[in-house]
Design an enzyme around this catalytic site. Structure first.
Site, PDB file in Angstrom:
ATOM      1  N   MET A  93       0.786  -1.236   0.000  1.00 38.68           N
ATOM      2  CA  MET A  93       0.000   0.000   0.000  1.00 38.68           C
ATOM      3  C   MET A  93       0.822   1.292   0.000  1.00 38.68           C
ATOM      4  SD  MET A  93      -2.947  -1.176  -0.365  1.00 38.68           S
ATOM      5  CE  MET A  93      -3.911   0.317  -0.169  1.00 38.68           C
ATOM      6  N   HIS A 112      -4.365  -5.114  -8.746  1.00 36.29           N
ATOM      7  CA  HIS A 112      -5.154  -3.937  -8.388  1.00 36.29           C
ATOM      8  C   HIS A 112      -6.635  -4.263  -8.541  1.00 36.29           C
ATOM      9  CE1 HIS A 112      -6.185   0.261  -7.870  1.00 36.29           C
ATOM     10  NE2 HIS A 112      -7.015   0.111  -8.874  1.00 36.29           N
ATOM     11  N   GLU A 146       3.839   5.465 -13.430  1.00 35.59           N
ATOM     12  CA  GLU A 146       2.479   5.985 -13.373  1.00 35.59           C
ATOM     13  C   GLU A 146       1.626   5.055 -12.510  1.00 35.59           C
ATOM     14  OE1 GLU A 146      -1.127   7.051 -16.486  1.00 35.59           O
ATOM     15  OE2 GLU A 146       0.725   6.149 -17.218  1.00 35.59           O
ATOM     16  N   LEU A 147       1.033   5.586 -11.460  1.00 38.67           N
ATOM     17  CA  LEU A 147       0.320   4.774 -10.476  1.00 38.67           C
ATOM     18  C   LEU A 147      -0.805   3.963 -11.123  1.00 38.67           C
ATOM     19  CD1 LEU A 147       0.271   4.257  -7.391  1.00 38.67           C
ATOM     20  CD2 LEU A 147      -1.556   5.951  -7.283  1.00 38.67           C
TER      21      LEU A 147
HETATM   22  N1  NHR Z   1       4.004   2.689  -7.252  1.00 41.99           N
HETATM   23  C1  NHR Z   1       4.116   3.090  -8.508  1.00 41.99           C
HETATM   24  N2  NHR Z   1       5.086   3.985  -8.787  1.00 41.99           N
HETATM   25  N3  NHR Z   1       3.331   2.638  -9.513  1.00 41.99           N
HETATM   26  C2  NHR Z   1       2.353   1.768  -9.232  1.00 41.99           C
HETATM   27  O1  NHR Z   1       1.587   1.341 -10.222  1.00 41.99           O
HETATM   28  C3  NHR Z   1       2.149   1.325  -7.901  1.00 41.99           C
HETATM   29  C4  NHR Z   1       3.011   1.821  -6.916  1.00 41.99           C
HETATM   30  C5  NHR Z   1       2.861   1.453  -5.581  1.00 41.99           C
HETATM   31  C6  NHR Z   1       1.821   0.617  -5.207  1.00 41.99           C
HETATM   32  C7  NHR Z   1      -0.261  -0.614  -5.729  1.00 41.99           C
HETATM   33  C8  NHR Z   1      -1.471   0.316  -5.847  1.00 41.99           C
HETATM   34  C9  NHR Z   1      -2.785  -0.422  -5.992  1.00 41.99           C
HETATM   35  O2  NHR Z   1      -2.837  -1.551  -6.498  1.00 41.99           O
HETATM   36  C10 NHR Z   1       0.943   0.144  -6.185  1.00 41.99           C
HETATM   37  C11 NHR Z   1       1.104   0.474  -7.526  1.00 41.99           C
HETATM   38  C12 NHR Z   1      -1.102   2.382  -2.700  1.00 41.99           C
HETATM   39  C13 NHR Z   1      -1.654   3.583  -3.078  1.00 41.99           C
HETATM   40  C14 NHR Z   1      -1.682   4.755  -2.128  1.00 41.99           C
HETATM   41  O3  NHR Z   1      -2.325   5.761  -2.389  1.00 41.99           O
HETATM   42  C15 NHR Z   1      -2.161   3.709  -4.361  1.00 41.99           C
HETATM   43  C16 NHR Z   1      -2.080   2.639  -5.233  1.00 41.99           C
HETATM   44  C17 NHR Z   1      -1.525   1.431  -4.851  1.00 41.99           C
HETATM   45  C18 NHR Z   1      -1.034   1.306  -3.574  1.00 41.99           C
HETATM   46  N4  NHR Z   1      -0.951   4.675  -0.976  1.00 41.99           N
HETATM   47  C19 NHR Z   1      -0.849   5.721   0.037  1.00 41.99           C
HETATM   48  C20 NHR Z   1       0.550   6.406  -0.047  1.00 41.99           C
HETATM   49  O4  NHR Z   1       0.613   7.574   0.371  1.00 41.99           O
HETATM   50  C21 NHR Z   1      -0.945   5.150   1.428  1.00 41.99           C
HETATM   51  C22 NHR Z   1      -2.241   4.456   1.671  1.00 41.99           C
HETATM   52  C23 NHR Z   1      -2.222   3.579   2.927  1.00 41.99           C
HETATM   53  O5  NHR Z   1      -1.160   3.406   3.556  1.00 41.99           O
HETATM   54  O6  NHR Z   1      -3.277   3.015   3.253  1.00 41.99           O
HETATM   55  O7  NHR Z   1       1.532   5.765  -0.448  1.00 41.99           O
HETATM   56  O8  NHR Z   1      -3.864   0.141  -5.662  1.00 41.99           O
HETATM   57  C1  GAR Z   2      -6.326  -7.143  -2.363  1.00 43.03           C
HETATM   58  O1  GAR Z   2      -7.700  -7.127  -2.544  1.00 43.03           O
HETATM   59  C2  GAR Z   2      -5.628  -6.305  -3.397  1.00 43.03           C
HETATM   60  O2  GAR Z   2      -6.252  -6.332  -4.624  1.00 43.03           O
HETATM   61  C3  GAR Z   2      -5.727  -4.948  -2.797  1.00 43.03           C
HETATM   62  O3  GAR Z   2      -5.572  -5.126  -1.417  1.00 43.03           O
HETATM   63  C4  GAR Z   2      -5.979  -6.435  -1.062  1.00 43.03           C
HETATM   64  C5  GAR Z   2      -4.856  -7.112  -0.347  1.00 43.03           C
HETATM   65  O4  GAR Z   2      -5.302  -8.306   0.189  1.00 43.03           O
HETATM   66  N1  GAR Z   2      -4.681  -4.108  -3.266  1.00 43.03           N
HETATM   67  C6  GAR Z   2      -4.748  -2.815  -3.220  1.00 43.03           C
HETATM   68  O5  GAR Z   2      -5.742  -2.218  -2.864  1.00 43.03           O
HETATM   69  C7  GAR Z   2      -3.489  -2.133  -3.625  1.00 43.03           C
HETATM   70  N2  GAR Z   2      -3.636  -0.750  -3.399  1.00 43.03           N
HETATM   71  P1  GAR Z   2      -4.275  -9.394   0.694  1.00 43.03           P
HETATM   72  O6  GAR Z   2      -3.283  -8.694   1.613  1.00 43.03           O
HETATM   73  O7  GAR Z   2      -5.144 -10.339   1.484  1.00 43.03           O
HETATM   74  O8  GAR Z   2      -3.644 -10.042  -0.482  1.00 43.03           O
END
Ligand code: NHR
Ligand code: GAR
Length: 218
Positions: A93, A112, A146-147
């Site tokens: 995350m 995702h 790109e996220l």
């Molecule tokens: N990093 C990059 N550069 N590109 C991606 O495609 C990424 C990544 C890091 C994580 C997973 C992603 C998802 O599947 C992922 C893809 C966290 C956040 C977020 O907003 C967004 C997308 C994903 C994971 N994180 C917050 C932050 O400030 C914290 C949120 C929390 O701790 O609960 O990093 O959705």
């Molecule tokens: C999963 O549903 C995954 O798709 C989602 O978090 C869950 C993790 O579950 N991922 C995200 O939202 C990334 N931002 P898990 O820890 O039991 O695998």
């Protein structure tokens, strides 16, 4: 040391996707070994799952670092010690810096919970419900700077039901996560999936923009 491809898994929580991958490695379905599970949160269930499976674990608590750059630099140090062939984000995350993402470009994948390019970022299930989507789902994609913007490998479509809440929808999506993530990891470790010049190929054939589609509606 073994000659099997080596995987490092990054988690932040319960680790059900990690478990699905552990199970597929165990059964021989994924020809690889998991050398390290890294969590940015201490004491999460996923760490226990890894320990149960005899996998080395490491916690790097991001709150103990002064910047994203410092946190990512330490992650790189820990990951590179393993010389992984593949880095798997499984419910990880923390947004990763460009330096981190570039280092593992073409060998880092994420799952995702939406039909990308729809609903990048967080709270995907609620946002899909609020928009009245008839269908939702989950995507495995290569990670780029790109996220949630990297090219897709596999998607699974899940119909939305009239009485769905974010929780019930998430639960049904997760069933599909546990099918498609081990499959994507298997294909990658078998050398069947490649990222070349921004395009994903399976057995040398370019995939359509959505990736491979697993549609269980019929
Ligand atoms: N990093 C990059 N550069 N590109 C991606 O495609 C990424 C990544 C890091 C994580 C997973 C992603 C998802 O599947 C992922 C893809 C966290 C956040 C977020 O907003 C967004 C997308 C994903 C994971 N994180 C917050 C932050 O400030 C914290 C949120 C929390 O701790 O609960 O990093 O959705
Ligand atoms: C999963 O549903 C995954 O798709 C989602 O978090 C869950 C993790 O579950 N991922 C995200 O939202 C990334 N931002 P898990 O820890 O039991 O695998």
């Amino acid at each position: 040391m073994s000659d099997l491809p080596n995987i490092v898994v990054l988690i932040s929580g319960s680790g059900t996707n990690l478990q699905a991958i552990i199970d597929a490695v165990r059964s021989g379905d994924i020809p690889a070994r998991i050398s390290l599970v890294l969590s940015n949160r201490p004491e999460v269930k996923g760490l226990e799952r890894a320990r149960q499976a005899g996998i080395e674990t490491k916690v790097l608590d991001h709150t103990e670092f002064t910047s994203r750059e410092a946190f990512d630099a330490e992650m790189i140090r820990q990951i590179d010690r393993q010389q992984p062939d593949l880095v798997v984000l499984a419910g990880f995350m923390r947004i990763l810096t460009g330096d981190f993402v570039r280092r593992y470009e073409g060998r880092m994948i994420n799952i995702h919970p939406s039909l990308l390019p729809k609903y990048r970022g967080l709270h995907t299930h609620q946002r899909a419900l609020d928009a009245g989507e008839p269908e939702h789902g989950v995507t495995v994609h290569f990670v780029t700077e790109e996220l949630d913007g990297g090219p897709n490998i596999i998607q699974a479509v899940v119909p939305v039901q009239p009485d769905d809440t974010a929780e019930t929808l998430a639960q049904r999506v997760q069933v599909h996560e546990h099918l498609i993530y081990p499959l994507a990891v298997k294909w990658f470790t078998e050398g069947r999936i490649r990222l070349t010049q921004g395009e994903v190929t399976l057995d040398g054939t370019p995939l359509p923009p959505g990736g491979c589609l697993l549609d269980s509606r019929d």
